[in-house]
Design a protein around this motif. Structure first.
Motif, PDB file in Angstrom:
ATOM      1  N   PHE A 224       0.820  -1.211   0.000  1.00  0.00           N
ATOM      2  CA  PHE A 224       0.000   0.000   0.000  1.00  0.00           C
ATOM      3  C   PHE A 224       0.858   1.267   0.000  1.00  0.00           C
ATOM      4  O   PHE A 224       0.546   2.231  -0.703  1.00  0.00           O
ATOM      5  CB  PHE A 224      -0.950   0.016   1.189  1.00  0.00           C
TER       6      PHE A 224
ATOM      7  N   THR B 215       3.904   1.543  -1.187  1.00  0.00           N
ATOM      8  CA  THR B 215       4.533   1.631  -2.508  1.00  0.00           C
ATOM      9  C   THR B 215       3.561   2.193  -3.530  1.00  0.00           C
ATOM     10  O   THR B 215       3.917   3.085  -4.308  1.00  0.00           O
ATOM     11  CB  THR B 215       5.027   0.246  -2.953  1.00  0.00           C
ATOM     12  N   ILE B 216       2.346   1.699  -3.533  1.00  0.00           N
ATOM     13  CA  ILE B 216       1.345   2.194  -4.484  1.00  0.00           C
ATOM     14  C   ILE B 216       0.997   3.650  -4.196  1.00  0.00           C
ATOM     15  O   ILE B 216       0.823   4.444  -5.117  1.00  0.00           O
ATOM     16  CB  ILE B 216       0.096   1.297  -4.459  1.00  0.00           C
ATOM     17  N   TYR B 217       0.927   4.019  -2.916  1.00  0.00           N
ATOM     18  CA  TYR B 217       0.578   5.393  -2.571  1.00  0.00           C
ATOM     19  C   TYR B 217       1.642   6.381  -3.052  1.00  0.00           C
ATOM     20  O   TYR B 217       1.322   7.411  -3.641  1.00  0.00           O
ATOM     21  CB  TYR B 217       0.396   5.516  -1.056  1.00  0.00           C
TER      22      TYR B 217
ATOM     23  N   GLY C 271       2.497   5.485  -7.185  1.00  0.00           N
ATOM     24  CA  GLY C 271       1.357   5.132  -8.028  1.00  0.00           C
ATOM     25  C   GLY C 271       1.415   5.775  -9.406  1.00  0.00           C
ATOM     26  O   GLY C 271       1.074   5.150 -10.411  1.00  0.00           O
ATOM     27  N   ASN C 272       1.869   7.022  -9.469  1.00  0.00           N
ATOM     28  CA  ASN C 272       1.949   7.709 -10.760  1.00  0.00           C
ATOM     29  C   ASN C 272       3.012   7.097 -11.664  1.00  0.00           C
ATOM     30  O   ASN C 272       2.902   7.142 -12.882  1.00  0.00           O
ATOM     31  CB  ASN C 272       2.253   9.192 -10.556  1.00  0.00           C
TER      32      ASN C 272
ATOM     33  N   ILE D  71       4.004   3.773 -11.367  1.00  0.00           N
ATOM     34  CA  ILE D  71       3.681   2.365 -11.579  1.00  0.00           C
ATOM     35  C   ILE D  71       2.460   2.190 -12.478  1.00  0.00           C
ATOM     36  O   ILE D  71       2.343   1.178 -13.174  1.00  0.00           O
ATOM     37  CB  ILE D  71       3.472   1.669 -10.225  1.00  0.00           C
ATOM     38  N   ALA D  72       1.552   3.159 -12.506  1.00  0.00           N
ATOM     39  CA  ALA D  72       0.302   3.023 -13.259  1.00  0.00           C
ATOM     40  C   ALA D  72       0.529   2.705 -14.735  1.00  0.00           C
ATOM     41  O   ALA D  72      -0.110   1.776 -15.253  1.00  0.00           O
ATOM     42  CB  ALA D  72      -0.547   4.277 -13.093  1.00  0.00           C
TER      43      ALA D  72
ATOM     44  N   LEU E 117       1.559  -0.960 -15.023  1.00  0.00           N
ATOM     45  CA  LEU E 117       0.458  -1.894 -14.801  1.00  0.00           C
ATOM     46  C   LEU E 117      -0.499  -1.929 -15.987  1.00  0.00           C
ATOM     47  O   LEU E 117      -0.974  -3.000 -16.382  1.00  0.00           O
ATOM     48  CB  LEU E 117      -0.297  -1.526 -13.525  1.00  0.00           C
TER      49      LEU E 117
END
Length: 55
Positions: free
Chosen positions: A29, A31-33, A36-37, A39-40, A43
């Motif tokens: 969580f 890492t994604i927070y 996120g910009n 990694i998006a 993905l």
């Protein structure tokens, strides 16, 4: 109050697998927070590549 929290912690997290799961989920969580910009697009590319694979 602190004793109540300590008892709850020992009851819920006495199993090492539960502690590992919480640490992994928390790391994911965070890492994604924060990333996120970044990694998006990766993905989305992975999902599109999977859909266009054609198997």
């Amino acid at each position: 109050m602190l004793d109540m929290v300590r008892r709850w912690y020992k009851r819920r997290f006495s199993d090492p697998d539960a502690v590992s799961l919480v640490v992994i989920l928390l790391f994911g969580f965070i890492t994604i927070y924060f990333f996120g910009n970044l990694i998006a697009p990766l993905l989305v590319a992975i999902v599109l590549a999977t859909f266009l694979n054609g198997r």
